[in-house]
Design a protein around this motif. Structure first.
Motif, mmCIF file in Angstrom:
data_model
loop_
_atom_site.group_PDB
_atom_site.id
_atom_site.type_symbol
_atom_site.label_atom_id
_atom_site.label_comp_id
_atom_site.label_asym_id
_atom_site.label_seq_id
_atom_site.Cartn_x
_atom_site.Cartn_y
_atom_site.Cartn_z
ATOM 1 N N UNK A 139 11.937 90.883 -26.043
ATOM 2 C CA UNK A 139 12.793 91.880 -26.667
ATOM 3 C C UNK A 139 11.996 93.172 -26.702
ATOM 4 N N UNK A 140 12.552 94.247 -26.135
ATOM 5 C CA UNK A 140 11.845 95.513 -25.958
ATOM 6 C C UNK A 140 12.578 96.614 -26.724
ATOM 7 N N UNK A 172 7.077 96.046 -26.807
ATOM 8 C CA UNK A 172 7.576 94.674 -26.883
ATOM 9 C C UNK A 172 7.645 94.274 -28.358
ATOM 10 N N UNK A 173 8.850 93.950 -28.819
ATOM 11 C CA UNK A 173 9.071 93.578 -30.214
ATOM 12 C C UNK A 173 8.847 92.097 -30.460
ATOM 13 N N UNK A 174 9.023 91.291 -29.420
ATOM 14 C CA UNK A 174 8.843 89.861 -29.557
ATOM 15 C C UNK A 174 8.951 89.170 -28.216
ATOM 16 N N UNK A 175 8.369 87.967 -28.152
ATOM 17 C CA UNK A 175 8.395 87.160 -26.925
ATOM 18 C C UNK A 175 8.702 85.718 -27.276
ATOM 19 N N UNK A 176 9.353 85.029 -26.339
ATOM 20 C CA UNK A 176 9.577 83.591 -26.489
ATOM 21 C C UNK A 176 9.445 82.952 -25.117
ATOM 22 N N UNK A 177 8.575 81.955 -25.005
ATOM 23 C CA UNK A 177 8.410 81.228 -23.751
ATOM 24 C C UNK A 177 9.480 80.151 -23.690
ATOM 25 N N UNK A 178 10.357 80.245 -22.708
ATOM 26 C CA UNK A 178 11.426 79.263 -22.557
ATOM 27 C C UNK A 178 11.078 78.195 -21.532
ATOM 28 N N UNK A 179 9.863 78.273 -20.962
ATOM 29 C CA UNK A 179 9.310 77.258 -20.064
ATOM 30 C C UNK A 179 10.140 76.992 -18.810
ATOM 31 N N UNK A 183 18.493 97.458 -28.223
ATOM 32 C CA UNK A 183 17.215 97.066 -27.637
ATOM 33 C C UNK A 183 17.461 96.280 -26.357
ATOM 34 N N UNK A 184 16.399 96.051 -25.602
ATOM 35 C CA UNK A 184 16.516 95.479 -24.267
ATOM 36 C C UNK A 184 15.935 94.076 -24.243
ATOM 37 N N UNK A 185 16.644 93.155 -23.601
ATOM 38 C CA UNK A 185 16.166 91.792 -23.395
ATOM 39 C C UNK A 185 15.803 91.678 -21.925
ATOM 40 N N UNK A 186 14.617 91.139 -21.652
ATOM 41 C CA UNK A 186 14.183 91.002 -20.265
ATOM 42 C C UNK A 186 13.435 89.686 -20.085
ATOM 43 N N UNK A 187 13.471 89.167 -18.888
ATOM 44 C CA UNK A 187 12.783 87.920 -18.568
ATOM 45 C C UNK A 187 12.855 87.687 -17.083
ATOM 46 N N UNK A 188 12.134 86.668 -16.615
ATOM 47 C CA UNK A 188 12.139 86.402 -15.184
ATOM 48 C C UNK A 188 11.400 85.148 -14.823
ATOM 49 N N UNK A 189 10.691 85.204 -13.705
ATOM 50 C CA UNK A 189 10.056 84.012 -13.146
ATOM 51 C C UNK A 189 8.906 83.483 -13.992
ATOM 52 N N UNK A 190 8.374 84.284 -14.912
ATOM 53 C CA UNK A 190 7.288 83.787 -15.766
ATOM 54 C C UNK A 190 7.802 82.949 -16.934
ATOM 55 N N UNK A 191 9.124 82.879 -17.131
ATOM 56 C CA UNK A 191 9.705 82.054 -18.184
ATOM 57 C C UNK A 191 9.551 82.625 -19.582
ATOM 58 N N UNK A 192 9.198 83.903 -19.688
ATOM 59 C CA UNK A 192 9.027 84.522 -21.000
ATOM 60 C C UNK A 192 10.153 85.516 -21.235
ATOM 61 N N UNK A 193 10.884 85.303 -22.315
ATOM 62 C CA UNK A 193 11.958 86.181 -22.733
ATOM 63 C C UNK A 193 11.357 87.217 -23.676
ATOM 64 N N UNK A 211 7.460 101.357 -18.466
ATOM 65 C CA UNK A 211 6.337 100.580 -18.992
ATOM 66 C C UNK A 211 6.154 99.281 -18.215
ATOM 67 N N UNK A 212 4.905 98.824 -18.147
ATOM 68 C CA UNK A 212 4.600 97.529 -17.532
ATOM 69 C C UNK A 212 4.926 96.436 -18.541
ATOM 70 N N UNK A 213 5.801 95.516 -18.148
ATOM 71 C CA UNK A 213 6.216 94.422 -19.028
ATOM 72 C C UNK A 213 5.505 93.126 -18.662
ATOM 73 N N UNK A 214 5.359 92.848 -17.361
ATOM 74 C CA UNK A 214 4.719 91.615 -16.915
ATOM 75 C C UNK A 214 4.264 91.787 -15.473
#
Length: 108
Positions: free
Chosen positions: A79-80, A87-94, A67-77, A50-53
């Motif tokens: 939960x998949x 996507x079950x949830x997102x959190x912007x960690x800035x 479940x899977x936790x993913x994040x990267x250069x966009x600063x968004x964590x 699946x496309x995540x970002x």
């Protein structure tokens, strides 16, 4: 030299990160295109892709729930759901996420 036990096919692009589930039954990977992939290790089959970002440098880890936790250069964590890739949830960690570790208390 040890021979591979299982060959996992289905990735279409460069892999930026990968992880096994805690029980070893699932294998997840992030592609440079922002896709998240999940394989059933026992069967050697791709369960979903699946496309995540849109970002390319994604990290991936498994939560104790499976479940899977993913994040990267966009600063968004994110939960998949391991069952379907939703996507079950997102959190912007800035800030750019350069590594992931998940505790047994479901904290990412």
């Amino acid at each position: 030299i040890q021979r591979p036990q299982r060959e996992l096919t289905g990735a279409q692009n460069f892999i930026t990160d990968m992880a096994f589930s805690l029980d070893g039954t699932w294998f997840a990977a992030r592609e440079e295109t922002g896709h998240l992939l999940l394989w059933d290790v026992g069967r050697g089959e791709l369960a979903w892709r699946v496309a995540i970002s849109d970002e390319w440098a994604g990290k991936v880890a498994f939560a104790p729930t499976g479940d899977i936790v993913t994040g990267g250069s966009d600063g968004i964590l994110r939960l998949v759901d391991h069952r379907d890739g939703a996507v079950l949830g997102e959190r912007n960690v800035n800030t750019e996420i350069v590594a992931l570790a998940v505790s047994s208390r479901n904290e990412a």
